[in-house]
Design a protein around this motif. Structure first.
Motif, PDB file in Angstrom:
ATOM      1  N   ILE A   1      33.836  31.957  33.596  1.00 46.80           N
ATOM      2  CA  ILE A   1      33.117  32.454  34.770  1.00 46.80           C
ATOM      3  C   ILE A   1      31.822  31.683  34.963  1.00 46.80           C
ATOM      4  O   ILE A   1      31.517  31.231  36.063  1.00 46.80           O
ATOM      5  CB  ILE A   1      32.835  33.971  34.634  1.00 46.80           C
ATOM      6  CG1 ILE A   1      34.138  34.759  34.704  1.00 46.80           C
ATOM      7  CG2 ILE A   1      31.871  34.444  35.722  1.00 46.80           C
ATOM      8  CD1 ILE A   1      33.992  36.216  34.321  1.00 46.80           C
ATOM      9  N   LYS A   2      31.063  31.521  33.911  1.00 49.00           N
ATOM     10  CA  LYS A   2      29.806  30.777  33.995  1.00 49.00           C
ATOM     11  C   LYS A   2      30.049  29.342  34.462  1.00 49.00           C
ATOM     12  O   LYS A   2      29.314  28.812  35.293  1.00 49.00           O
ATOM     13  CB  LYS A   2      29.094  30.767  32.642  1.00 49.00           C
ATOM     14  CG  LYS A   2      28.494  32.099  32.258  1.00 49.00           C
ATOM     15  CD  LYS A   2      27.832  32.004  30.895  1.00 49.00           C
ATOM     16  CE  LYS A   2      27.329  33.353  30.427  1.00 49.00           C
ATOM     17  NZ  LYS A   2      26.754  33.298  29.084  1.00 49.00           N
ATOM     18  N   ARG A   3      31.087  28.708  33.924  1.00 54.29           N
ATOM     19  CA  ARG A   3      31.411  27.325  34.288  1.00 54.29           C
ATOM     20  C   ARG A   3      31.771  27.239  35.777  1.00 54.29           C
ATOM     21  O   ARG A   3      31.300  26.346  36.485  1.00 54.29           O
ATOM     22  CB  ARG A   3      32.552  26.825  33.406  1.00 54.29           C
ATOM     23  CG  ARG A   3      32.861  25.363  33.561  1.00 54.29           C
ATOM     24  CD  ARG A   3      33.887  24.826  32.552  1.00 54.29           C
ATOM     25  NE  ARG A   3      35.037  25.696  32.349  1.00 54.29           N
ATOM     26  CZ  ARG A   3      35.265  26.447  31.244  1.00 54.29           C
ATOM     27  NH1 ARG A   3      34.404  26.428  30.246  1.00 54.29           N
ATOM     28  NH2 ARG A   3      36.333  27.189  31.136  1.00 54.29           N
ATOM     29  N   GLU A   4      32.566  28.183  36.267  1.00 51.20           N
ATOM     30  CA  GLU A   4      32.956  28.153  37.676  1.00 51.20           C
ATOM     31  C   GLU A   4      31.766  28.425  38.588  1.00 51.20           C
ATOM     32  O   GLU A   4      31.630  27.803  39.641  1.00 51.20           O
ATOM     33  CB  GLU A   4      34.083  29.149  37.940  1.00 51.20           C
ATOM     34  CG  GLU A   4      35.401  28.693  37.328  1.00 51.20           C
ATOM     35  CD  GLU A   4      36.576  29.569  37.733  1.00 51.20           C
ATOM     36  OE1 GLU A   4      36.569  30.091  38.855  1.00 51.20           O
ATOM     37  OE2 GLU A   4      37.509  29.706  36.925  1.00 51.20           O
ATOM     38  N   ILE A   5      30.904  29.332  38.207  1.00 47.94           N
ATOM     39  CA  ILE A   5      29.716  29.624  39.008  1.00 47.94           C
ATOM     40  C   ILE A   5      28.794  28.413  39.049  1.00 47.94           C
ATOM     41  O   ILE A   5      28.292  28.035  40.105  1.00 47.94           O
ATOM     42  CB  ILE A   5      28.979  30.867  38.473  1.00 47.94           C
ATOM     43  CG1 ILE A   5      29.831  32.123  38.729  1.00 47.94           C
ATOM     44  CG2 ILE A   5      27.595  31.006  39.110  1.00 47.94           C
ATOM     45  CD1 ILE A   5      29.303  33.375  38.073  1.00 47.94           C
ATOM     46  N   ARG A   6      28.592  27.767  37.908  1.00 40.15           N
ATOM     47  CA  ARG A   6      27.759  26.548  37.880  1.00 40.15           C
ATOM     48  C   ARG A   6      28.345  25.456  38.764  1.00 40.15           C
ATOM     49  O   ARG A   6      27.626  24.776  39.492  1.00 40.15           O
ATOM     50  CB  ARG A   6      27.619  26.039  36.450  1.00 40.15           C
ATOM     51  CG  ARG A   6      26.618  26.802  35.640  1.00 40.15           C
ATOM     52  CD  ARG A   6      26.316  26.105  34.306  1.00 40.15           C
ATOM     53  NE  ARG A   6      25.568  27.013  33.470  1.00 40.15           N
ATOM     54  CZ  ARG A   6      26.001  27.503  32.316  1.00 40.15           C
ATOM     55  NH1 ARG A   6      27.170  27.150  31.837  1.00 40.15           N
ATOM     56  NH2 ARG A   6      25.255  28.341  31.621  1.00 40.15           N
TER      57      ARG A   6
ATOM     58  N   ALA B   1      38.836  33.811  45.299  1.00 39.57           N
ATOM     59  CA  ALA B   1      38.776  33.414  43.893  1.00 39.57           C
ATOM     60  C   ALA B   1      40.029  33.935  43.197  1.00 39.57           C
ATOM     61  O   ALA B   1      40.652  34.896  43.650  1.00 39.57           O
ATOM     62  CB  ALA B   1      37.529  34.013  43.249  1.00 39.57           C
TER      63      ALA B   1
ATOM     64  N   VAL C   1      34.336  39.436  37.352  1.00 37.32           N
ATOM     65  CA  VAL C   1      33.041  39.545  38.022  1.00 37.32           C
ATOM     66  C   VAL C   1      32.751  41.003  38.379  1.00 37.32           C
ATOM     67  O   VAL C   1      31.634  41.492  38.205  1.00 37.32           O
ATOM     68  CB  VAL C   1      32.977  38.633  39.270  1.00 37.32           C
ATOM     69  CG1 VAL C   1      31.756  38.930  40.122  1.00 37.32           C
ATOM     70  CG2 VAL C   1      33.003  37.166  38.858  1.00 37.32           C
TER      71      VAL C   1
ATOM     72  N   LEU D   1      39.335  36.117  37.853  1.00 38.74           N
ATOM     73  CA  LEU D   1      37.907  35.875  38.013  1.00 38.74           C
ATOM     74  C   LEU D   1      37.253  36.994  38.825  1.00 38.74           C
ATOM     75  O   LEU D   1      36.190  37.491  38.454  1.00 38.74           O
ATOM     76  CB  LEU D   1      37.672  34.518  38.685  1.00 38.74           C
ATOM     77  CG  LEU D   1      36.218  34.133  38.949  1.00 38.74           C
ATOM     78  CD1 LEU D   1      35.432  34.087  37.645  1.00 38.74           C
ATOM     79  CD2 LEU D   1      36.163  32.794  39.657  1.00 38.74           C
ATOM     80  N   ARG D   2      37.889  37.411  39.909  1.00 35.49           N
ATOM     81  CA  ARG D   2      37.345  38.512  40.708  1.00 35.49           C
ATOM     82  C   ARG D   2      37.218  39.775  39.867  1.00 35.49           C
ATOM     83  O   ARG D   2      36.207  40.477  39.923  1.00 35.49           O
ATOM     84  CB  ARG D   2      38.232  38.777  41.927  1.00 35.49           C
ATOM     85  CG  ARG D   2      38.145  37.722  42.997  1.00 35.49           C
ATOM     86  CD  ARG D   2      38.731  38.167  44.322  1.00 35.49           C
ATOM     87  NE  ARG D   2      39.979  38.865  44.239  1.00 35.49           N
ATOM     88  CZ  ARG D   2      41.185  38.318  44.284  1.00 35.49           C
ATOM     89  NH1 ARG D   2      41.287  37.008  44.396  1.00 35.49           N
ATOM     90  NH2 ARG D   2      42.280  39.046  44.223  1.00 35.49           N
TER      91      ARG D   2
ATOM     92  N   ASP E   1      30.257  25.815  41.361  1.00 34.84           N
ATOM     93  CA  ASP E   1      30.053  26.196  42.762  1.00 34.84           C
ATOM     94  C   ASP E   1      28.623  25.933  43.204  1.00 34.84           C
ATOM     95  O   ASP E   1      28.383  25.423  44.293  1.00 34.84           O
ATOM     96  CB  ASP E   1      30.379  27.678  42.990  1.00 34.84           C
ATOM     97  CG  ASP E   1      31.878  27.944  42.987  1.00 34.84           C
ATOM     98  OD1 ASP E   1      32.654  26.978  43.117  1.00 34.84           O
ATOM     99  OD2 ASP E   1      32.268  29.117  42.849  1.00 34.84           O
ATOM    100  N   LEU E   2      27.666  26.271  42.361  1.00 37.97           N
ATOM    101  CA  LEU E   2      26.256  26.067  42.703  1.00 37.97           C
ATOM    102  C   LEU E   2      25.911  24.582  42.809  1.00 37.97           C
ATOM    103  O   LEU E   2      25.141  24.182  43.663  1.00 37.97           O
ATOM    104  CB  LEU E   2      25.342  26.741  41.678  1.00 37.97           C
ATOM    105  CG  LEU E   2      25.372  28.273  41.686  1.00 37.97           C
ATOM    106  CD1 LEU E   2      24.546  28.813  40.529  1.00 37.97           C
ATOM    107  CD2 LEU E   2      24.853  28.813  43.007  1.00 37.97           C
TER     108      LEU E   2
END
Length: 100
Positions: free
Chosen positions: A89-94, A62, A70, A66-67, A96-97
């Motif tokens: 961060i929330k947008r990137e995690i979503r 990442a 987190v 971002l790392r 990825d999911l």
């Protein structure tokens, strides 16, 4: 030099691809592949599949920011993360999911 039949050659293909055979075994498998179009086709398929798996399963790092963000969140250090970064961060995690 002995000649392998297709079953024996196929059983050794992954060892051959991974270069885990002795020089003599490599020569024997190569001789069979040179003379057997079906096994040569299987070899190229397995080689490409192995490369694809390696390429797709390699973990990408990442971005540094971002790392770090987190890790700050994991330590409970929320006050040092600005709102825009938290949303990123929330947008990137979503994203990825959702890709799974």
């Amino acid at each position: 030099m002995e000649c392998l039949d297709c079953v024996e050659a196929t059983a050794r293909l992954h060892l051959y691809i991974d270069r885990e055979l002795t020089n003599e075994e490599v020569a024997i498998v190569k001789q069979h592949l040179d003379g057997c179009q079906n096994c040569e086709c299987r070899f190229h398929f397995d080689l490409q599949l192995k490369r694809l798996i390696h390429e797709r399963c390699t973990i990408e790092r990442a971005p540094t920011h971002l790392r770090e963000a987190v890790m700050r969140l994991a330590r409970g250090d929320r006050g040092t993360i600005d709102t825009a970064l938290a949303h990123e961060i929330k947008r990137e995690i979503r994203a990825d999911l959702e890709s799974y």
